[in-house]
Design a protein around this motif. Sequence first.
Motif, PDB file in Angstrom:
ATOM      1  N   ALA A   1       1.010  -1.259  -0.374  1.00  0.00           N
ATOM      2  CA  ALA A   1       0.061   0.259   0.305  1.00  0.00           C
ATOM      3  C   ALA A   1       0.929   1.322   0.029  1.00  0.00           C
ATOM      4  CB  ALA A   1      -0.608  -0.580   1.122  1.00  0.00           C
ATOM      5  N   CYS A   2       0.254   2.577  -0.232  1.00  0.00           N
ATOM      6  CA  CYS A   2       0.847   3.514  -0.954  1.00  0.00           C
ATOM      7  C   CYS A   2       1.672   4.237   0.544  1.00  0.00           C
ATOM      8  CB  CYS A   2       0.223   4.803  -1.277  1.00  0.00           C
ATOM      9  SG  CYS A   2      -1.200   5.462  -0.037  1.00  0.00           S
ATOM     10  N   GLY A   3       0.776   4.233   1.789  1.00  0.00           N
ATOM     11  CA  GLY A   3       1.706   4.452   3.455  1.00  0.00           C
ATOM     12  C   GLY A   3       0.929   6.050   3.479  1.00  0.00           C
TER      13      GLY A   3
ATOM     14  N   GLN B   1      -2.817  -0.239  -3.725  1.00  0.00           N
ATOM     15  CA  GLN B   1      -2.738  -1.736  -3.266  1.00  0.00           C
ATOM     16  C   GLN B   1      -2.441  -2.622  -4.808  1.00  0.00           C
ATOM     17  OE1 GLN B   1      -5.535  -4.238  -1.554  1.00  0.00           O
ATOM     18  NE2 GLN B   1      -6.687  -2.071  -1.268  1.00  0.00           N
TER      19      GLN B   1
ATOM     20  N   TYR C   1      -6.326   6.711   3.989  1.00  0.00           N
ATOM     21  CA  TYR C   1      -6.786   5.478   3.542  1.00  0.00           C
ATOM     22  C   TYR C   1      -5.944   5.027   5.221  1.00  0.00           C
ATOM     23  CZ  TYR C   1     -10.731   5.723   0.915  1.00  0.00           C
ATOM     24  OH  TYR C   1     -11.674   5.867   0.022  1.00  0.00           O
ATOM     25  N   CYS C   2      -3.864   4.754   4.285  1.00  0.00           N
ATOM     26  CA  CYS C   2      -3.198   4.394   5.136  1.00  0.00           C
ATOM     27  C   CYS C   2      -3.367   5.151   6.299  1.00  0.00           C
ATOM     28  CB  CYS C   2      -2.261   4.662   4.161  1.00  0.00           C
ATOM     29  SG  CYS C   2      -2.027   2.978   2.966  1.00  0.00           S
TER      30      CYS C   2
ATOM     31  N   GLU D   1      -5.445   0.561   5.337  1.00  0.00           N
ATOM     32  CA  GLU D   1      -4.375   0.625   5.173  1.00  0.00           C
ATOM     33  C   GLU D   1      -5.126  -0.152   3.285  1.00  0.00           C
ATOM     34  OE1 GLU D   1      -1.324  -2.525   7.109  1.00  0.00           O
ATOM     35  OE2 GLU D   1      -1.340  -0.952   7.755  1.00  0.00           O
ATOM     36  N   THR D   2      -5.730  -0.939   4.144  1.00  0.00           N
ATOM     37  CA  THR D   2      -6.918  -2.244   3.397  1.00  0.00           C
ATOM     38  C   THR D   2      -7.810  -1.875   1.843  1.00  0.00           C
ATOM     39  OG1 THR D   2      -8.308  -2.791   4.767  1.00  0.00           O
ATOM     40  CG2 THR D   2      -7.061  -4.015   4.710  1.00  0.00           C
TER      41      THR D   2
ATOM     42  N   CYS E   1      -6.435   1.599   0.457  1.00  0.00           N
ATOM     43  CA  CYS E   1      -5.327   2.379  -0.566  1.00  0.00           C
ATOM     44  C   CYS E   1      -6.234   1.601  -1.728  1.00  0.00           C
ATOM     45  CB  CYS E   1      -3.827   2.235  -0.396  1.00  0.00           C
ATOM     46  SG  CYS E   1      -2.832   2.887  -0.941  1.00  0.00           S
TER      47      CYS E   1
ATOM     48  N   TYR F   1       5.229  -5.043   4.285  1.00  0.00           N
ATOM     49  CA  TYR F   1       4.084  -5.370   4.135  1.00  0.00           C
ATOM     50  C   TYR F   1       4.288  -6.445   4.409  1.00  0.00           C
ATOM     51  CZ  TYR F   1       2.584  -0.909   3.303  1.00  0.00           C
ATOM     52  OH  TYR F   1       2.438   0.400   3.760  1.00  0.00           O
TER      53      TYR F   1
ATOM     54  N   THR G   1      -6.042  -5.893   8.690  1.00  0.00           N
ATOM     55  CA  THR G   1      -4.399  -5.143   8.370  1.00  0.00           C
ATOM     56  C   THR G   1      -3.175  -5.735   8.640  1.00  0.00           C
ATOM     57  OG1 THR G   1      -4.635  -3.660  10.646  1.00  0.00           O
ATOM     58  CG2 THR G   1      -5.478  -2.754   8.562  1.00  0.00           C
TER      59      THR G   1
END
Length: 355
Positions: free
Chosen positions: A110-112, A128, A116-117, A122-123, A125, A149, A307
């Motif tokens: 994921a972008c981080g 992803q 969302y992150c 993060e799920t 993103c 990850y 996550t």
Amino acid sequence: MASIEVQKPPAAVPARADTMKAAVVEDFAKPLVVRDVAKPIAGPGEIVVRMETSGLCHTDIHAAHGDWPVKPKPPFIPGHEGIGIVEQLGPGVREVALGDRVAMPWLGYACGTCDYCVSGWETLCHEQKNTGYSMDGGFAEYVKAYGRYVVKVPPGVDPVDAAPLACAGVTTYKAVKIARTRPSDLVAIFGVGGLGHLALQYARIAGGRVVAVDLQDDKLALAKELGAEFTVNASTEDPAEAIQRLGGADQAIALAVSPRAFEQAYRSLRRGGTLVFVGLPAENTVELPIFETVLNGITVVGSIVGTRVDLREVFELHAAGLTRVITEVRSLEGVNQAIEDVEAGRVPARVVFVP
């Protein structure tokens, strides 16, 4: 579904030291082919993991058949319940060390930095990448993954158990969280298989009373063994009516890959109840009534995997002896037979491959 980025597919190569065996989807209409492909090499931020085990999830079967609206691009290697030992570190990897045992779950990257992150989702993103779908997965001797990850597997957790926990476990654990199960709640689990046998255990850990629904008596017997208070065979009676006789479910978690099961789960709810969508049937629609949903204050919510934090918690619970994983170990060479057996309902819970 989140956006999916498709990587360069594995190339067929002659067998030699820089190759490995993998089960490859070459065509959605054909069985997987176990053949030699190039062994991966870690780039910046990446690691290479020597596989010990890899679980067979229904998602892998959907991927291999191209069932879903967003499809992977053949040829690719499925598998997102991979457990193995880190053998190579790319530049910049600090999260894991050589020799660590790690899990490679569905969320491969994921972008981080998106909303969302940074808010713990993060799920969701949009950037992803998904293991075994948009990046090659665990049905192989080696897998390349992003060091940030993967999740370390605690000492004492068997890699055979850890594989299903990396998807079936964390997915159903998250679903119980999303359902907000509280002590004494009646929780209906629709589908007792790889996911359901774990979902009912997490519901019990949260304090819920469990009613398990399935079409097969052997799976219902397993549910009883794992702590379900009630069971309903949906092939012999209407599960919604049976659960309503118990007072109705506070939460229903729909895991069976059948739209009818989702509709039955909805009808099993008491007023104020919550239906959690988890399973992903190839038939992508269900019919739910608007009037009754509004009048009865029903909540319908989707829950997709969990996550890295959720997976750590799943491993902690298992290491503490609070969950059991029912597995059947098979060779990766038999991947196509395993898929047939899962689709026919001949597997009690989860198939786990060894390379």
